[in-house]
Design an enzyme around this catalytic site. Sequence first.
Site, short mmCIF file in Angstrom:
data_model
loop_
_atom_site.label_atom_id
_atom_site.label_comp_id
_atom_site.label_asym_id
_atom_site.label_seq_id
_atom_site.Cartn_x
_atom_site.Cartn_y
_atom_site.Cartn_z
N GLY A 18 0.84 -1.19 0.00
CA GLY A 18 0.00 0.00 0.00
C GLY A 18 0.87 1.25 0.00
N GLN A 34 3.09 10.09 1.15
CA GLN A 34 4.37 9.40 1.26
C GLN A 34 5.31 9.72 0.08
OE1 GLN A 34 2.38 5.38 2.10
NE2 GLN A 34 4.32 5.23 3.21
N CYS A 38 5.57 -0.05 7.30
CA CYS A 38 5.26 1.10 6.46
C CYS A 38 6.50 1.47 5.65
CB CYS A 38 4.85 2.27 7.36
SG CYS A 38 4.44 3.77 6.46
N LEU A 39 6.29 1.79 4.37
CA LEU A 39 7.44 2.14 3.52
C LEU A 39 8.12 3.43 4.01
CD1 LEU A 39 5.99 1.33 -0.02
CD2 LEU A 39 7.63 -0.03 1.31
N HIS A 48 -4.74 1.59 7.18
CA HIS A 48 -3.40 2.16 7.37
C HIS A 48 -3.15 3.29 6.36
CE1 HIS A 48 1.16 1.53 7.86
NE2 HIS A 48 1.06 2.31 6.79
N GLU A 49 -3.54 3.07 5.09
CA GLU A 49 -3.30 4.08 4.06
C GLU A 49 -4.20 5.30 4.25
OE1 GLU A 49 -0.65 3.66 2.59
OE2 GLU A 49 -0.47 1.53 2.99
N HIS A 60 -2.76 7.67 6.64
CA HIS A 60 -1.72 8.54 6.08
C HIS A 60 -2.31 9.87 5.59
CE1 HIS A 60 2.10 6.43 6.08
NE2 HIS A 60 1.56 5.33 5.60
NI NI Z 1 2.39 3.39 5.60
#
Ligand code: NI
Length: 173
Positions: A46, A51, A94-95, A136-137, A140
């Site tokens: 995701g 991000q 998370c990235l 989660h996304e 963000h």
């Molecule tokens: Ni994330």
Amino acid sequence: MTVLPILIAPDPKLKAKAKKVDAVDDETLKLMNDMVETMHSANGIGLAAPQVGVSKRIIVVDILPKDERGRPIRMANPEIIWASEEDELREEGCLSLPDQYADVLRPKNVRVRYVDHENEIREIDAEGMLSVCVQHEIDHLEGTLFVDYLSTLRRKMIIRKLQKIQKLAEANA
Ligand code: NI
């Protein structure tokens, strides 16, 4: 499609509330597709627009294993319109917080309304990994990271670790 650079915490852009998208036009679609490319190249499931430094309410998800990929979901203005009373604890990463993982408690199932890549309004019922990933996304887009659900001590430890790694990388660059 272009692979975009991913911001790493504690970048202040990750803490901002993202703005609504008016319509999924060509420019938005290009961003969605670049985000899918970026997510896949980083082996993520995701990615949210903040991000990659874009303050817009856009997310992409693809929870399929690598060899089955190709049907990512691209969402603009995603909204949770229903959440189950039952919660579930699952490990998240998370990235923007590379190599950091922790258990987070969230509603087990959610229904999400969004505008798709063809500018159509859609709804999906998400469970399991997809449910976790979408929640989660969407977080963000509010400037919330999964570490915000942890104790202050634990969160500070993780952020400090990431800052150290980044300083090391800069020193070696
Ligand atoms: Ni994330």
